[in-house]
Design a protein around this motif. Structure first.
Motif, PDB file in Angstrom:
ATOM      1  N   ARG A  80       0.836  -1.209   0.000  1.00  0.00           N
ATOM      2  CA  ARG A  80       0.000   0.000   0.000  1.00  0.00           C
ATOM      3  C   ARG A  80       0.865   1.251   0.000  1.00  0.00           C
ATOM      4  O   ARG A  80       0.576   2.222  -0.715  1.00  0.00           O
ATOM      5  N   ARG A  81       1.931   1.235   0.797  1.00  0.00           N
ATOM      6  CA  ARG A  81       2.818   2.408   0.822  1.00  0.00           C
ATOM      7  C   ARG A  81       3.525   2.588  -0.520  1.00  0.00           C
ATOM      8  O   ARG A  81       3.654   3.712  -1.020  1.00  0.00           O
ATOM      9  N   ALA A  82       3.975   1.470  -1.104  1.00  0.00           N
ATOM     10  CA  ALA A  82       4.705   1.544  -2.369  1.00  0.00           C
ATOM     11  C   ALA A  82       3.813   2.063  -3.493  1.00  0.00           C
ATOM     12  O   ALA A  82       4.205   2.955  -4.254  1.00  0.00           O
ATOM     13  N   ILE A  83       2.600   1.521  -3.592  1.00  0.00           N
ATOM     14  CA  ILE A  83       1.691   1.963  -4.654  1.00  0.00           C
ATOM     15  C   ILE A  83       1.221   3.389  -4.403  1.00  0.00           C
ATOM     16  O   ILE A  83       1.061   4.180  -5.337  1.00  0.00           O
ATOM     17  N   GLY A  84       1.040   3.729  -3.136  1.00  0.00           N
ATOM     18  CA  GLY A  84       0.610   5.091  -2.805  1.00  0.00           C
ATOM     19  C   GLY A  84       1.621   6.150  -3.192  1.00  0.00           C
ATOM     20  O   GLY A  84       1.266   7.313  -3.404  1.00  0.00           O
ATOM     21  N   HIS A  99     -12.346  -5.921  -2.489  1.00  0.00           N
ATOM     22  CA  HIS A  99     -13.611  -6.419  -3.023  1.00  0.00           C
ATOM     23  C   HIS A  99     -14.815  -6.056  -2.156  1.00  0.00           C
ATOM     24  O   HIS A  99     -15.962  -6.250  -2.580  1.00  0.00           O
ATOM     25  N   ASP A 100     -14.532  -5.552  -0.952  1.00  0.00           N
ATOM     26  CA  ASP A 100     -15.614  -5.048  -0.092  1.00  0.00           C
ATOM     27  C   ASP A 100     -15.825  -3.551  -0.283  1.00  0.00           C
ATOM     28  O   ASP A 100     -16.519  -2.914   0.522  1.00  0.00           O
ATOM     29  N   TYR A 101     -15.166  -2.978  -1.318  1.00  0.00           N
ATOM     30  CA  TYR A 101     -15.329  -1.573  -1.716  1.00  0.00           C
ATOM     31  C   TYR A 101     -14.665  -0.596  -0.744  1.00  0.00           C
ATOM     32  O   TYR A 101     -14.964   0.600  -0.756  1.00  0.00           O
ATOM     33  N   VAL A 102     -13.756  -1.088   0.078  1.00  0.00           N
ATOM     34  CA  VAL A 102     -13.005  -0.214   0.989  1.00  0.00           C
ATOM     35  C   VAL A 102     -11.780   0.306   0.240  1.00  0.00           C
ATOM     36  O   VAL A 102     -10.986  -0.485  -0.293  1.00  0.00           O
ATOM     37  N   THR A 107      -4.821   9.181  -3.232  1.00  0.00           N
ATOM     38  CA  THR A 107      -4.152  10.424  -2.837  1.00  0.00           C
ATOM     39  C   THR A 107      -5.027  11.246  -1.897  1.00  0.00           C
ATOM     40  O   THR A 107      -4.527  12.085  -1.154  1.00  0.00           O
ATOM     41  N   ASN A 108      -6.332  11.023  -1.932  1.00  0.00           N
ATOM     42  CA  ASN A 108      -7.257  11.692  -1.017  1.00  0.00           C
ATOM     43  C   ASN A 108      -7.361  10.857   0.265  1.00  0.00           C
ATOM     44  O   ASN A 108      -8.082   9.863   0.316  1.00  0.00           O
ATOM     45  N   GLN A 109      -6.629  11.275   1.267  1.00  0.00           N
ATOM     46  CA  GLN A 109      -6.575  10.492   2.503  1.00  0.00           C
ATOM     47  C   GLN A 109      -7.920  10.432   3.222  1.00  0.00           C
ATOM     48  O   GLN A 109      -8.130   9.551   4.066  1.00  0.00           O
ATOM     49  N   ASP A 110      -8.826  11.324   2.896  1.00  0.00           N
ATOM     50  CA  ASP A 110     -10.136  11.324   3.543  1.00  0.00           C
ATOM     51  C   ASP A 110     -10.959  10.088   3.186  1.00  0.00           C
ATOM     52  O   ASP A 110     -11.885   9.733   3.916  1.00  0.00           O
ATOM     53  N   VAL A 111     -10.642   9.458   2.048  1.00  0.00           N
ATOM     54  CA  VAL A 111     -11.432   8.294   1.628  1.00  0.00           C
ATOM     55  C   VAL A 111     -10.729   6.973   1.918  1.00  0.00           C
ATOM     56  O   VAL A 111     -11.318   5.910   1.739  1.00  0.00           O
ATOM     57  N   VAL A 112      -9.462   7.029   2.340  1.00  0.00           N
ATOM     58  CA  VAL A 112      -8.719   5.804   2.619  1.00  0.00           C
ATOM     59  C   VAL A 112      -9.329   5.095   3.829  1.00  0.00           C
ATOM     60  O   VAL A 112      -9.688   5.732   4.831  1.00  0.00           O
ATOM     61  N   ASP A 113      -9.447   3.773   3.731  1.00  0.00           N
ATOM     62  CA  ASP A 113     -10.054   2.926   4.763  1.00  0.00           C
ATOM     63  C   ASP A 113     -11.544   3.227   4.943  1.00  0.00           C
ATOM     64  O   ASP A 113     -12.105   2.991   6.024  1.00  0.00           O
ATOM     65  N   THR A 114     -12.166   3.744   3.887  1.00  0.00           N
ATOM     66  CA  THR A 114     -13.595   4.062   3.908  1.00  0.00           C
ATOM     67  C   THR A 114     -14.314   3.199   2.879  1.00  0.00           C
ATOM     68  O   THR A 114     -13.811   2.992   1.773  1.00  0.00           O
ATOM     69  N   ASN A 115     -15.483   2.689   3.238  1.00  0.00           N
ATOM     70  CA  ASN A 115     -16.283   1.918   2.292  1.00  0.00           C
ATOM     71  C   ASN A 115     -16.900   2.874   1.274  1.00  0.00           C
ATOM     72  O   ASN A 115     -17.652   3.780   1.635  1.00  0.00           O
ATOM     73  N   MET A 116     -16.584   2.660  -0.001  1.00  0.00           N
ATOM     74  CA  MET A 116     -16.961   3.594  -1.057  1.00  0.00           C
ATOM     75  C   MET A 116     -18.051   3.034  -1.975  1.00  0.00           C
ATOM     76  O   MET A 116     -18.305   3.581  -3.042  1.00  0.00           O
ATOM     77  N   ARG A 117     -18.708   1.986  -1.559  1.00  0.00           N
ATOM     78  CA  ARG A 117     -19.671   1.327  -2.436  1.00  0.00           C
ATOM     79  C   ARG A 117     -20.789   2.261  -2.882  1.00  0.00           C
ATOM     80  O   ARG A 117     -21.254   2.200  -4.028  1.00  0.00           O
ATOM     81  N   ASP A 118     -21.227   3.134  -2.014  1.00  0.00           N
ATOM     82  CA  ASP A 118     -22.373   3.990  -2.333  1.00  0.00           C
ATOM     83  C   ASP A 118     -21.981   5.319  -2.967  1.00  0.00           C
ATOM     84  O   ASP A 118     -22.845   6.163  -3.202  1.00  0.00           O
ATOM     85  N   ARG A 119     -20.708   5.509  -3.250  1.00  0.00           N
ATOM     86  CA  ARG A 119     -20.271   6.762  -3.883  1.00  0.00           C
ATOM     87  C   ARG A 119     -20.821   6.834  -5.303  1.00  0.00           C
ATOM     88  O   ARG A 119     -20.698   5.880  -6.070  1.00  0.00           O
ATOM     89  N   VAL A 120     -21.442   7.967  -5.649  1.00  0.00           N
ATOM     90  CA  VAL A 120     -22.020   8.147  -6.978  1.00  0.00           C
ATOM     91  C   VAL A 120     -21.514   9.440  -7.595  1.00  0.00           C
ATOM     92  O   VAL A 120     -21.085  10.354  -6.885  1.00  0.00           O
TER      93      VAL A 120
END
Length: 218
Positions: A80-84, A99-102, A107-120
């Motif tokens: 994760r650090r290398a790809i980041g 695969h759980d949409y997390v 680059t936006n740290q506000d969304v890291v470790d956040t479930n993004m499935r419902d993002r539209v």
């Protein structure tokens, strides 16, 4: 037959030059259309190559886990650090979502470790769910969606996402349509300037040729 082709020599020369100019413009328009399609294809190849490089990196880490050189948790954290930290074409980046949409890497740290499935996006497209499921089920996917960062207006973004099955991760990156359009219009201006110069030069040459032919006759 129109009078333009049966009138004076000067009129005929003018008609021929006009036909040439129209043909030249039509050819340039056709080439520009092909160029835009080629730019999209080139960008798709570019982002696909970038993602494949990141997936290859994950393969290396997974091999170290399989060989007992690293624990899975340590390998994933280091990956994760290398790809980041990876960047290409300036500030373009790679993201990772499981695969759980997390969201695991962004680059936006506000969304890291956040479930993004419902993002539209503004059109109601659940784009993160779409490209995560697409990569998981198909192996990889190209998909467009509306991208918005901060207070900037939403723009179309073409994203490529590839599955990494051993860790249930999906790795992706994208290109903004505005970036493709910027290159296209830069090339369009160059081609239009060249075309205008060629047409102007031929018009002047045609005028002198016509004048040279009609003067002895007169």
């Amino acid at each position: 037959m129109p009078n333009i082709f049966t009138g004076s020599i000067t009129r005929r020369m003018t008609a021929l030059l006009a036909l040439f100019a129209l043909g030249f413009i039509a050819l340039a328009a056709f080439q520009l259309q092909n160029m835009h399609a080629n730019l999209v294809s080139l960008k798709k190849t570019e982002i696909q190559s970038v993602v494949q490089s990141a997936v290859s990196l994950l393969d290396d880490y997974n091999t170290r886990v399989t060989n007992g050189e690293m624990t899975l948790g340590a390998a994933q954290a280091e990956a994760r650090r290398a790809i980041g930290s990876m960047r290409y074409a300036g500030e373009d980046y790679i993201f990772v979502v499981n695969h759980d949409y997390v969201m695991l890497v962004n680059t936006n740290q506000d969304v890291v470790d956040t479930n993004m499935r419902d993002r539209v996006d503004s059109r109601g497209k659940r784009f993160i769910e779409e490209y995560t499921d697409g990569a998981r089920l198909q192996g990889s996917i190209f998909t467009p969606f509306g991208f918005k960062r901060g207070d900037n207006p939403e723009v179309d973004k073409l994203t490529y996402v590839q599955n990494f099955a051993p860790w249930n991760w999906a790795v992706g990156t994208g290109v903004l349509q505005t970036d493709i359009d910027a290159v296209f219009w830069e090339n369009t201006i160059t081609i239009a300037s060249i075309a205008a110069g060629v047409i102007a030069a031929l018009s002047v040459i045609g005028w002198f040729i016509g004048r040279g032919i009609t003067r002895p006759i007169n």
